[in-house]
Design a protein around this motif. Structure first.
Motif: not given
Length: 208
Positions: A94-106
């Motif tokens: 789950l946290y991997q999904i969150v982090v990847n979404l954040c990185i995509d946004h950044m």
């Protein structure tokens, strides 16, 4: 006389027994989700929504974006839960999904206008900050995130997960898909980069 070294079974501590009990509960929730139970999925959301929110906030420095990212992460989990391997750690997935979404946004923001920090004093729908958050005021939170924004994504991620979220290097390695040694090296570099950037931005405080 031959003597045998008999290893006594280790007695689990109360904390260890609690972790195992929670793990069994989590597995039961995941299996129920895979069988289509929406109630079980709500149970997973309730268990992890605060933590996912704060990971997203500490990555992005924006309350509204953090709420959106957290919601999108759970939506992706809901769509993919049938393919989830029960032998994996659910929370690191789950946290991997969150982090990847954040990185995509950044990455998208880096090609356009940087996201602004929120002006609200407290985050919506969150009644407690995570242990180790280490920021005591809105002003300090904004200052911390301005410095974090200067770090490359791979360094920022390990710094946020370790020093703001309190995860172990082993857990972070699962989230970012690297080995433990790489995570520790990135963390060492990230802390130095943050310290240098903070002192450059706040020379008076650095001298105190």
């Amino acid at each position: 006389m031959l003597t045998l070294a008999i290893q006594r079974p280790k007695i689990a501590t109360q904390a260890q027994r609690e972790v195992r009990r929670l793990d069994r509960e989590e597995v039961a929730l995941i299996r129920a989700c895979q069988q289509g139970s929406e109630e079980a999925f709500r149970g997973l959301v309730e268990r992890y929504q605060r933590r996912t929110y704060w990971i997203a906030y500490n990555m992005l420095g924006n309350y509204d974006l953090a709420a959106d990212i957290s919601q999108e992460a759970f939506l992706r989990v809901y769509k993919a839960i049938n393919r989830f391997d029960i032998q994996r750690n659910f929370y690191t997935w789950l946290y991997q999904i969150v982090v990847n979404l954040c990185i995509d946004h950044m990455r998208k923001e880096s090609n356009g206008r940087p996201a602004r920090l929120d002006d609200v004093a407290e985050p919506p729908d969150v009644d407690a900050r995570p242990a180790g958050a280490g920021v005591e005021s809105q002003e300090v939170r904004e200052a911390v995130h301005r410095v974090l924004a200067k770090l490359a994504h791979n360094y920022k991620t390990v710094l946020v997960l370790r020093d703001l979220q309190g995860m172990t290097c082993e857990e972070i390695a699962e989230v970012v898909g690297a080995n433990n040694a790489t995570v520790r090296w990135r963390l060492h570099i990230a802390r130095k980069m943050f310290k240098d950037a903070w002192e450059a931005a706040h020379p008076a405080k650095a001298e105190e």
